[in-house]
Write an enzyme that holds these catalytic residues in place. Structure first.
Site, PDB file in Angstrom:
ATOM      1  N   ARG A  76      46.566  28.201  40.080  1.00  0.00           N
ATOM      2  CA  ARG A  76      47.733  28.022  40.938  1.00  0.00           C
ATOM      3  C   ARG A  76      47.382  27.025  42.029  1.00  0.00           C
ATOM      4  NH1 ARG A  76      45.948  30.751  45.459  1.00  0.00           N
ATOM      5  NH2 ARG A  76      44.596  32.536  45.112  1.00  0.00           N
ATOM      6  N   GLU A  97      27.039  40.217  40.232  1.00  0.00           N
ATOM      7  CA  GLU A  97      26.312  38.946  40.278  1.00  0.00           C
ATOM      8  C   GLU A  97      25.220  38.978  41.343  1.00  0.00           C
ATOM      9  OE1 GLU A  97      29.715  35.721  38.915  1.00  0.00           O
ATOM     10  OE2 GLU A  97      29.267  35.965  41.044  1.00  0.00           O
TER      11      GLU A  97
END
Length: 672
Positions: A292, A200
């Protein structure tokens, strides 16, 4: 609601889940490795079961064994905490097949977000903005370099699986790409079992802002506002706060809705975090979704008053979300600091050892109290090389950000830890930093403020050295008092340590070393009157000392009319001094012992900066090297560290090979 749950984790999150489950009337089962046989989370649960050896591969990652324990002891659900199996789709699916509830999202959602590349393609379809980059399956090194060249440097190489800063490298130029890619893939393979990466564009001065989302099984999904996690080292978070400073309502709404869209795109259930990178002009891009609970979730709890772990248990049991988006409260400001066993002044290298003294601030659990502590260790526990070196989390709340910042300074000043290197002093400097106070935040903050955060060559104040002197004197006093009573005739007069002299004057030299800084102090006792001499200047002294349960000493002393209190601990020639909110480590120099030892203490080679395993050796005996060459690579706590040649030379000997474990300070390579 569940009657019994198994907690498939360790440390502070296991302790936290156990406390919440107990509040709801549930029984809890802990699992533990050989290294954690006496850990705090083991004693926090109703039942504790050994599952294997110290390494995570032989214990906390043994999904089949953990599931068998849950079934054997009648657990209806498994809470995975964070890390380990919390984002393991295979384990989540196995729980479902076995009829045990996995307290987390469906395996399909974990799979969708488990690959950063696949997740970004999915987010593009859902209309969530993305950073320009390559997220495809072609992992051929030459092709990846072509993609990086096309994106333009600097670029970020990031492991496609996992998180926590593992398997990430910033590459500034094409010449550095190949080596960075290899290191990134190796670290990703070791941490997540998957060496795939994505490329990226590396954004300049961005902020890291994440949104807490929650979804139930009835299709409802909400966001519980944002957290700013921009203060990072090695791409891992150090300070988190909520709400994000300088966040206007329009931007909060846009990011919140984008996060909910991301969660709904994968059919999410439970607690999750959608992470964004934000440019200075306010443009934000999806980075990843952590399927999570996050380490930093307490700051969200502090500003909302909601127990997110309790919500996890309720949602997993099939209940609806307790509140709608419009009903969510938000009050004040919260900051969290992670206390790590690491040497901040030496590249944040992890530190291992026994916590010989541990004093943390008083706290109130699960409320908007001023100061809260989430910890999973006790005094005397071992920080091992097998797991993350986090000791505890300090979380504070204030009506304003400035009030919360002040309370964090207070909490850090009350924190005392010995036995390992810690980042407490570094955190204190960071919280006090002017740029942090002004909320001038970005992910490069620590490097940008390096001169302030890592002051070089500080001189030690007289009262720190005074406390160190008193540490030695009090230790001698306690030792003498512990000796059995004997008649005066049987006492060796040379063994009496009361400072008595025929001339009436007792003068004793102390030489303190703090890195390269050397300080000389004289303790003088003249017919009962005590003084300290600093560079010829005499200061009157009076003091008292009291032994603490940890073996440390609590001092109250008056130096030239100024009264102070300090905690000191003497271990051999090392003195830990806690006074006025700072922790100073001094070494007592013994000129006679040093003269006797001569040069025998020198190793003659490059030494290990931390305990760990050798994972790569790039040189051999007789090889010429130049300054800056990488000689070998070590791994500790799933973090790689390259040992670099300090100057041009010839390798005399390589003392270890790949796969061997080494201790901190041992010689690794001899150079001529």
């Amino acid at each position: 609601m569940f009657k019994t749950i198994l907690i498939a984790n360790r440390g502070e999150i296991a302790c936290r889940v156990a406390a919440t489950a107990r509040k709801l009337g549930m029984k809890t089962i802990a699992v533990y490795s050989d290294a954690d046989a006496n850990a705090k989370h083991v004693t926090s649960c109703d039942v504790a079961v050994r599952i294997g050896e110290a390494s995570v591969q032989q214990s906390y990652l043994k999904g089949e064994t953990i599931l068998e324990v849950a079934q054997r002891f009648g657990a209806q659900a498994i809470h995975p905490g964070y890390g380990f199996l919390s984002e393991n789709e295979t384990f989540a699916q196995a729980c479902t097949h076995a009829g045990v509830t996995f307290i987390g999202p469906p395996a399909s959602a974990i799979a969708a977000m488990g690959s950063k590349s696949a997740a970004k393609n999915l987010m593009a379809q859902a209309g969530v903005p993305l950073v320009p980059g390559y997220h495809g399956e072609n992992q051929e090194p030459g092709f990846l370099q072509q993609q990086a060249d096309a994106i333009g440097y600097p670029v970020l190489i990031k492991a496609s699986a996992g998180g926590g800063g593992k398997g990430m490298r910033v590459v500034e130029s094409p010449e550095d790409f190949s080596a960075a890619l290899l290191s990134c893939q190796r670290e990703a393979k070791a941490s997540f079992g998957d060496e795939r990466v994505l490329i990226e564009r590396y954004l300049q001065k961005p902020r890291h802002i994440e949104i807490q989302v929650f979804a139930d099984t009835q299709g409802n999904c909400i966001y519980l506002f944002e957290r700013d996690c921009s203060i990072q080292r090695r791409h891992q978070k150090v300070i988190e706060e909520a709400p994000a400073p300088n966040m206007d309502p329009e931007m909060r709404l846009a990011m919140g809705e984008a996060a909910v869209a991301a969660a709904q795109a994968v059919g999410y259930v439970g607690a999750g975090t959608v992470e964004f990178i934000v440019e200075p002009d306010g443009r934000f891009y999806f980075m990843e979704m952590n399927t999570r609970l996050q380490v930093e979730h307490p700051v969200t709890e502090m500003i909302t008053g909601i127990d997110l772990v309790e919500w996890q248990l309720l949602i997993a049991a099939g209940e609806r979300l307790p509140l709608t988006q419009e009903q969510l409260p938000m009050s004040g400001h919260s900051i969290e600091a992670r206390l790590y066993a690491e040497n901040a002044e030496n590249g944040f290298l992890p530190s291992v050892g026994r916590l010989s003294h541990l004093q943390l601030p008083e706290h109130v659990e699960f409320t908007n109290g001023n100061i809260r502590v989430d910890g999973g260790v006790r005094c005397g526990d071992e920080i091992s090389p097998y797991y993350d070196p986090m000791i505890a989390k300090l979380i504070v709340w204030g009506a304003t950000r400035e009030q919360a910042r002040f309370r964090m300074q207070q909490a850090l000043a009350e924190t005392q830890i010995t036995g390992v290197h810690t980042n407490v002093n570094f955190l204190s400097r960071l919280i006090a930093d002017d740029s942090f106070a002004q909320a001038d935040l970005d992910t490069g903050f620590i490097e940008r403020r390096r001169d302030t955060l890592f002051p070089f060559g500080q001189t030690r104040s007289d009262h720190v050295c005074a406390a160190a002197v008193l540490a030695v004197l009090s230790e001698e006093s306690f030792s003498a008092a512990s000796q059995p009573s004997r008649s005066r005739a049987s006492v060796d007069p040379w063994a009496i340590q009361d400072g008595w002299r025929l001339s009436g004057v007792y003068r004793r030299q102390f030489i303190w070393l703090d890195g390269d800084t050397r300080t000389q102090v004289f303790y003088i006792c003249d017919t009962g009157k005590e003084r300290l001499e600093f560079e010829g200047c005499l200061r009157d002294l009076s003091w008292t000392a009291q032994r603490m349960p940890s073996g440390a000493c609590q001092l109250t002393y008056v130096l030239n009319g100024v009264r102070r209190t300090a905690t000191v601990q003497k271990q051999g020639e090392r003195i830990d001094v806690f006074v006025e909110g700072t922790h100073t480590v001094l070494c007592l120099q013994d000129p006679l012992r040093q003269a006797l030892q001569g040069e025998s203490h020198l190793t003659g080679g490059l030494t290990a900066p931390m305990p760990g395993k050798i994972i790569a050796v790039h040189v051999k005996a007789g090889q010429k090297v130049k300054q800056g060459d990488a000689l070998l690579v070590m791994e500790a706590m799933k973090m790689e560290h390259a040992v670099i040649a300090p100057s041009e030379g010839v390798v005399k000997e390589v003392f270890f090979s790949v796969g061997e474990q080494v201790s901190e300070g041992v010689a690794l390579i001899g150079l001529e």
